[in-house]
Scaffold this active site. Structure first.
Site, PDB file in Angstrom:
ATOM      1  N   LYS A  15       0.785  -1.228   0.101  1.00 47.61           N
ATOM      2  CA  LYS A  15       0.010   0.119   0.040  1.00 47.61           C
ATOM      3  C   LYS A  15       0.905   1.286  -0.166  1.00 47.61           C
ATOM      4  CE  LYS A  15      -3.462  -0.529  -0.442  1.00 47.61           C
ATOM      5  NZ  LYS A  15      -3.926  -0.916  -1.667  1.00 47.61           N
TER       6      LYS A  15
ATOM      7  N   HIS B 224       7.316  -7.551  -2.397  1.00 48.54           N
ATOM      8  CA  HIS B 224       7.239  -6.523  -1.279  1.00 48.54           C
ATOM      9  C   HIS B 224       8.246  -7.305  -0.114  1.00 48.54           C
ATOM     10  CE1 HIS B 224       3.598  -4.452  -2.052  1.00 48.54           C
ATOM     11  NE2 HIS B 224       2.746  -5.215  -1.902  1.00 48.54           N
TER      12      HIS B 224
ATOM     13  N   SER C 280      -4.941   2.999   4.302  1.00 47.82           N
ATOM     14  CA  SER C 280      -4.969   2.256   2.827  1.00 47.82           C
ATOM     15  C   SER C 280      -4.942   0.919   2.885  1.00 47.82           C
ATOM     16  CB  SER C 280      -4.077   2.898   2.042  1.00 47.82           C
ATOM     17  OG  SER C 280      -4.193   2.068   0.813  1.00 47.82           O
TER      18      SER C 280
END
Length: 270
Positions: A43, A98, A128
């Site tokens: 995010k 990630h 988010s």
């Protein structure tokens, strides 16, 4: 049953991830010098950066981004479905991840492959992330990929390396064209003024929201029964609409403790 699998102290969503694959990636995946990795904590503007880099590669021509799903243009390194594709893909690869520093493929650190790392105000990341993860009913409220602080601190240690470009979501939002130029310089690409305008146009929030190859509307119902509104707002400072004064003060205290020792200039956000 837990909706997460754990590897080296990090929780991964059980959908699309396998411990054996992550372990193999860490130990055996071989980076090529011409590879480019888009690396973020979840995010933090991941898909926006993918769109920008894809458009830089096509000199602003939107055909590729409008005909190929975003996850095929820049496959997720740690995903069990994408990993075999990356191994067999020829030529320079655009890769997304990630992964925390300590799980990232060992081969990167002796290669010339390039990483573009984006940080975002963790308060906005939190807001988010809340809206995103609650759309995925298969997931429980555990923070996937571990602590923002640990992820960010570890990767920021790479910021002086020539093959590591540090960007902030807030800077991209504030001056997108300057950031596009910075990415071009880092990747050794050159855009003419009209090509830069096209990259800017087709990587805008509205253009991505309308592009079914980029907005994740192709995701099946079993993955997101409530639909997947990946592009929710695309703004900065939304945390102010959700944090109480007490929560903001408590967060600031934790932030100062966790990020002590890093230049304050790295964290110039609202």
């Amino acid at each position: 049953m837990s909706d997460y699998l754990w590897f080296e102290g990090i929780p991964f969503p059980i959908i699309e991830y396998e411990k054996e694959i992550i372990e193999e990636i860490h130990n055996k995946f071989v980076f090529r010098d011409e590879d480019t990795v888009i690396l973020t904590y979840p995010k933090s503007g991941t898909n926006w950066l993918i769109e920008i880099v894809c458009l830089i590669q096509t000199k602003g021509d939107p055909n590729w981004i409008q005909s190929v799903p975003i996850w095929d243009r820049s496959p997720w390194l740690e995903s069990q479905g994408a990993y075999p594709l990356l191994i067999n893909k020829e030529g320079p690869r655009l890769i997304t991840s990630h992964l925390p520093f300590h799980i990232f493929p060992k081969s990167f650190f002796s290669s010339k492959a390039k990483i573009i790392y984006v940080i975002r105000n963790p308060r906005d990341v939190l807001v988010s992330g809340y809206f995103f993860w609650t759309m995925l009913s298969t997931l429980i409220p555990t923070v996937a990929y571990g602590s923002w602080f640990e992820h960010t601190r570890a990767w920021l240690s790479m910021r002086e390396r020539d093959n590591f470009l540090l960007l902030s979501y807030e800077d991209i939002k504030k001056d997108t064209k300057s950031t596009i130029k910075k990415i071009c310089d880092f990747l050794g690409k050159k855009l003419e003024p009209d090509e830069l305008d096209m990259v800017f146009k087709y990587s805008s929030f509205q253009a991505m929201k309308e592009n079914k190859m980029s907005n994740y509307s192709l995701i099946t119902e079993d993955m997101a029964p409530n639909g997947l509104d990946l592009l929710r707002k695309g703004t900065t400072g939304d945390w102010k609409n959700h944090f109480t004064v007490a929560q903001a003060e408590a967060f600031d205290k934790v932030f100062q403790e966790k990020m002590a020792g890093f230049p304050l200039g790295l964290f110039l956000w609202e």
